[in-house]
Design a protein around this motif. Structure first.
Motif, PDB file in Angstrom:
ATOM      1  N   ASN A  48     -67.022  98.840  20.345  1.00  0.00           N
ATOM      2  CA  ASN A  48     -65.271  99.167  20.728  1.00  0.00           C
ATOM      3  C   ASN A  48     -65.075  98.656  21.648  1.00  0.00           C
ATOM      4  OD1 ASN A  48     -64.839 101.706  22.541  1.00  0.00           O
ATOM      5  ND2 ASN A  48     -65.844 102.399  20.653  1.00  0.00           N
ATOM      6  N   GLY A  49     -63.082  98.403  22.318  1.00  0.00           N
ATOM      7  CA  GLY A  49     -62.734  98.182  23.413  1.00  0.00           C
ATOM      8  C   GLY A  49     -63.020  99.537  24.083  1.00  0.00           C
ATOM      9  N   THR A  50     -63.106 100.577  23.790  1.00  0.00           N
ATOM     10  CA  THR A  50     -63.223 101.640  25.027  1.00  0.00           C
ATOM     11  C   THR A  50     -64.161 101.456  25.684  1.00  0.00           C
ATOM     12  OG1 THR A  50     -61.781 102.867  23.495  1.00  0.00           O
ATOM     13  CG2 THR A  50     -63.038 104.299  25.019  1.00  0.00           C
ATOM     14  N   VAL A  51     -65.544 101.345  24.665  1.00  0.00           N
ATOM     15  CA  VAL A  51     -66.395 101.491  25.637  1.00  0.00           C
ATOM     16  C   VAL A  51     -66.652 100.381  25.995  1.00  0.00           C
ATOM     17  CG1 VAL A  51     -69.292 101.365  24.828  1.00  0.00           C
ATOM     18  CG2 VAL A  51     -67.748 102.633  23.899  1.00  0.00           C
ATOM     19  N   PHE A 143     -59.055  93.439  33.380  1.00  0.00           N
ATOM     20  CA  PHE A 143     -58.344  93.288  33.051  1.00  0.00           C
ATOM     21  C   PHE A 143     -58.154  94.023  31.898  1.00  0.00           C
ATOM     22  CE2 PHE A 143     -57.296  89.651  35.681  1.00  0.00           C
ATOM     23  CZ  PHE A 143     -55.417  90.398  35.702  1.00  0.00           C
ATOM     24  N   ASP A 144     -57.480  94.726  31.064  1.00  0.00           N
ATOM     25  CA  ASP A 144     -57.775  95.108  29.335  1.00  0.00           C
ATOM     26  C   ASP A 144     -56.471  94.341  29.407  1.00  0.00           C
ATOM     27  OD1 ASP A 144     -57.387  96.291  27.194  1.00  0.00           O
ATOM     28  OD2 ASP A 144     -56.888  98.613  28.144  1.00  0.00           O
ATOM     29  N   ALA A 145     -57.786  93.398  28.512  1.00  0.00           N
ATOM     30  CA  ALA A 145     -57.747  92.588  27.573  1.00  0.00           C
ATOM     31  C   ALA A 145     -57.267  92.204  26.024  1.00  0.00           C
ATOM     32  CB  ALA A 145     -58.154  91.460  27.567  1.00  0.00           C
ATOM     33  N   SER A 146     -56.766  93.931  25.869  1.00  0.00           N
ATOM     34  CA  SER A 146     -56.755  94.122  24.555  1.00  0.00           C
ATOM     35  C   SER A 146     -55.560  93.349  23.659  1.00  0.00           C
ATOM     36  CB  SER A 146     -57.227  95.748  23.987  1.00  0.00           C
ATOM     37  OG  SER A 146     -57.826  95.944  24.870  1.00  0.00           O
ATOM     38  N   HIS A 147     -54.549  93.448  23.801  1.00  0.00           N
ATOM     39  CA  HIS A 147     -53.614  92.624  22.691  1.00  0.00           C
ATOM     40  C   HIS A 147     -53.490  90.723  23.084  1.00  0.00           C
ATOM     41  CE1 HIS A 147     -50.831  96.581  23.142  1.00  0.00           C
ATOM     42  NE2 HIS A 147     -52.105  96.909  23.015  1.00  0.00           N
ATOM     43  N   ALA A 148     -54.483  90.661  23.370  1.00  0.00           N
ATOM     44  CA  ALA A 148     -54.614  89.234  24.281  1.00  0.00           C
ATOM     45  C   ALA A 148     -55.428  88.251  23.472  1.00  0.00           C
ATOM     46  CB  ALA A 148     -54.510  89.818  26.475  1.00  0.00           C
ATOM     47  N   ILE A 167     -62.168  93.259  25.946  1.00  0.00           N
ATOM     48  CA  ILE A 167     -60.661  92.753  24.714  1.00  0.00           C
ATOM     49  C   ILE A 167     -61.104  93.834  23.302  1.00  0.00           C
ATOM     50  CG2 ILE A 167     -60.103  91.100  23.288  1.00  0.00           C
ATOM     51  CD1 ILE A 167     -61.048  88.769  25.205  1.00  0.00           C
ATOM     52  N   SER A 168     -60.282  94.576  23.071  1.00  0.00           N
ATOM     53  CA  SER A 168     -60.470  95.547  22.260  1.00  0.00           C
ATOM     54  C   SER A 168     -60.558  94.878  20.943  1.00  0.00           C
ATOM     55  CB  SER A 168     -59.654  95.996  21.933  1.00  0.00           C
ATOM     56  OG  SER A 168     -59.808  96.931  20.355  1.00  0.00           O
ATOM     57  N   PHE A 169     -62.065  94.944  19.768  1.00  0.00           N
ATOM     58  CA  PHE A 169     -61.900  93.928  18.218  1.00  0.00           C
ATOM     59  C   PHE A 169     -61.537  95.339  17.553  1.00  0.00           C
ATOM     60  CE2 PHE A 169     -65.024  89.846  19.355  1.00  0.00           C
ATOM     61  CZ  PHE A 169     -63.672  89.693  20.328  1.00  0.00           C
ATOM     62  N   THR A 172     -56.833  96.364  14.560  1.00  0.00           N
ATOM     63  CA  THR A 172     -55.275  96.322  14.454  1.00  0.00           C
ATOM     64  C   THR A 172     -55.031  94.938  15.049  1.00  0.00           C
ATOM     65  OG1 THR A 172     -55.384  97.703  16.062  1.00  0.00           O
ATOM     66  CG2 THR A 172     -54.697  98.548  14.090  1.00  0.00           C
ATOM     67  N   LYS A 173     -56.538  94.273  15.960  1.00  0.00           N
ATOM     68  CA  LYS A 173     -56.200  93.277  16.642  1.00  0.00           C
ATOM     69  C   LYS A 173     -55.908  92.062  16.069  1.00  0.00           C
ATOM     70  CE  LYS A 173     -56.329  96.396  20.129  1.00  0.00           C
ATOM     71  NZ  LYS A 173     -55.533  97.419  19.510  1.00  0.00           N
ATOM     72  N   VAL A 174     -55.543  91.521  16.709  1.00  0.00           N
ATOM     73  CA  VAL A 174     -55.459  89.910  15.651  1.00  0.00           C
ATOM     74  C   VAL A 174     -56.876  89.336  15.506  1.00  0.00           C
ATOM     75  CG1 VAL A 174     -55.234  88.726  18.026  1.00  0.00           C
ATOM     76  CG2 VAL A 174     -54.024  87.525  16.688  1.00  0.00           C
TER      77      VAL A 174
HETATM   78  C1  LIG Z   1     -54.567  98.230  25.345  1.00  0.00           C
HETATM   79  C2  LIG Z   1     -55.863  98.888  24.156  1.00  0.00           C
HETATM   80  N1  LIG Z   1     -56.982  99.109  25.328  1.00  0.00           N
HETATM   81  C3  LIG Z   1     -57.603 100.148  24.621  1.00  0.00           C
HETATM   82  C4  LIG Z   1     -57.437  99.776  23.072  1.00  0.00           C
HETATM   83  C5  LIG Z   1     -58.772 100.347  23.176  1.00  0.00           C
HETATM   84  O1  LIG Z   1     -59.872  99.667  21.920  1.00  0.00           O
HETATM   85  P1  LIG Z   1     -60.487 100.214  20.651  1.00  0.00           P
HETATM   86  O2  LIG Z   1     -59.776 101.237  19.563  1.00  0.00           O
HETATM   87  O3  LIG Z   1     -61.451  99.198  19.988  1.00  0.00           O
HETATM   88  O4  LIG Z   1     -61.569 100.963  21.243  1.00  0.00           O
HETATM   89  C6  LIG Z   1     -56.764  99.495  22.628  1.00  0.00           C
HETATM   90  C7  LIG Z   1     -56.837  99.551  21.286  1.00  0.00           C
HETATM   91  O5  LIG Z   1     -57.160  99.671  20.698  1.00  0.00           O
HETATM   92  C8  LIG Z   1     -55.322  98.885  23.366  1.00  0.00           C
HETATM   93  O6  LIG Z   1     -54.018  98.709  22.582  1.00  0.00           O
END
Ligand SMILES: Cc1ncc(COP(=O)(O)O)c(C=O)c1O
Length: 382
Positions: A48-51, A143-148, A167-169, A172-174
């Motif tokens: 996940n994106g957090t990890v 960078f946290d590119a989760s939205h990009a 980057i988060s997949f 909810t992401k694109v």
């Molecule tokens: C800006 C941002 N950073 C990090 C995360 C964490 O990603 P994940 O939910 O995949 O752990 C998210 C959303 O979920 C996010 O919007």
């Protein structure tokens, strides 16, 4: 949702192979295809994106304090806090809601090791200025590119900036894998460390290099990711058309401003975010949100209460050394409007008409919602 037939075919193939996790062919293919798309040297898929943020921070050797925006999803600072780093909050610029390099500079202490900036709403950060601040002060830039995903900056795909980008997949992401994420880097050492760390630090069957974790993406999520990637250009094109329709629908409504500036560069247009100016619009953000919800429009407010106002950071001076007037204001006036493949231009025209009607009759609407127990709105004094 990605194409169901295509997804089912991939899931069948995973089940037929009996290879469910531990670096199977689906994860390999996803990493290769994402790297090609982003024109990046290395892509490391994780669960996940957090990890992804945590593994990236560890692999880049971050220590002590990391400067982050408060105007972000709480996963950004939490990921740092969870691995023993101290997130320190800086303000964002009003133009695009991404980290303000001047505010960042004011947050630097002898304990700062890095800047972790967020390409919020798919708006690219002030990459050049942030890199200059980082270089001047011997800091790493991440960078946290989760939205990009799918956005460009200076005509290069996001994923190619700083030492590494996460980057988060998330669903909810694109671009999504139901749950998942990637670390993208052009640095061989960082990539190698990420690969080791996501798999317990194991180098081969008989040796372990360092402490690691289980951050692996499984094959079923990779199958979902590959399927999502197949249709991403269509999804982005639909989003872009929706964004155009929103620009037209909102441009005449006093007191509303789209927070995603028009650009000649590629954008994924996944976030239609507006700022509500209560004085001009006649209703505050929360009032408008309730009216929209009552009318069946699933709008959302972001990011309450604001990371710096949430546990464990609230009231802790070490986390918030500088004033954040822009963030404080945005937390009260930012609203996300619905988009995505299920939202049509007709829906957007109706939402635009609704917004105009609410604005034109703001006084009456305010009175009505204030007296409506179902909505329970308490209007702002200001
Ligand atoms: C800006 C941002 N950073 C990090 C995360 C964490 O990603 P994940 O939910 O995949 O752990 C998210 C959303 O979920 C996010 O919007």
């Amino acid at each position: 949702m990605p194409d169901r037939t295509s997804l089912m075919r991939r899931i069948e193939s995973v089940l037929d192979s009996g290879w469910l996790s531990n670096g199977g062919p689906m994860v390999d293919e996803l990493e290769t295809k994402v790297a090609q798309r982003l024109t990046a040297k290395h892509v490391v898929a994780v669960c996940n994106g957090t990890v992804a943020l945590q593994v990236m921070a560890k692999a880049c050797g971050l220590a002590g304090e990391v400067i982050v925006p408060s105007m972000t999803f709480v996963a950004t600072p939490h990921a740092m806090q969870w691995i023993g780093l101290t997130p320190v909050f800086a303000d964002v610029t009003h133009a695009d809601h991404t980290l303000d390099p001047e505010s960042v500079e004011r947050c630097i202490t002898p304990r700062t090791s890095a800047i972790l900036a967020v390409h919020l709403w798919g708006n690219p950060c002030h990459v050049k200025q942030l890199q200059q601040v980082a270089d001047r002060n011997g800091l790493k830039l991440l960078f946290d590119a989760s939205h990009a995903f799918g956005c460009d900056c200076q005509n290069r795909p996001i994923g190619n900036f700083g030492l590494a980008e996460a980057i988060s997949f998330h669903a909810t992401k694109v671009m999504h894998a139901a749950e998942g994420g990637v670390i993208v880097t052009n640095d061989d050492t960082v990539a190698e460390r990420c690969r080791l760390m996501r798999n317990f630090g194991i180098t081969d069957l008989t040796s372990i290099d360092s402490a690691g974790t289980n951050a692996k993406m499984n094959e079923l999520c990779a199958a979902a990711g590959l399927t999502s990637l197949e249709s991403i250009d269509d999804v982005i094109q639909h989003n872009q058309q929706n964004m155009q329709a929103y620009r037209k629908a909102i441009s005449g409504v006093r007191g509303l401003r789209l927070a995603v500036p028009p650009s000649s560069e590629r954008r994924n247009s996944q976030y239609v975010v507006v700022e509500v100016n209560q004085q001009e619009f006649g209703l505050n953000r929360d009032g408008l949100l309730q009216v929209l919800r009552a009318e069946g429009v699933f709008a959302r407010s972001y990011f309450q209460p604001g990371c710096h106002n949430a546990a464990p950071y609230a009231g802790q001076a070490g986390h918030q050394p500088v004033p954040m007037p822009v963030t404080e204001r945005l937390l009260h006036n930012v609203l996300q409007l619905p988009t995505g493949p299920a939202v049509t231009k007709n829906d957007i025209r109706r939402i635009g008409q609704l917004l105009e009607t609410v604005h034109q009759h703001a006084g009456a609407v305010l009175e009505r919602v204030a007296n409506d127990d179902r909505l329970g709105l308490v209007p702002d004094a200001a």
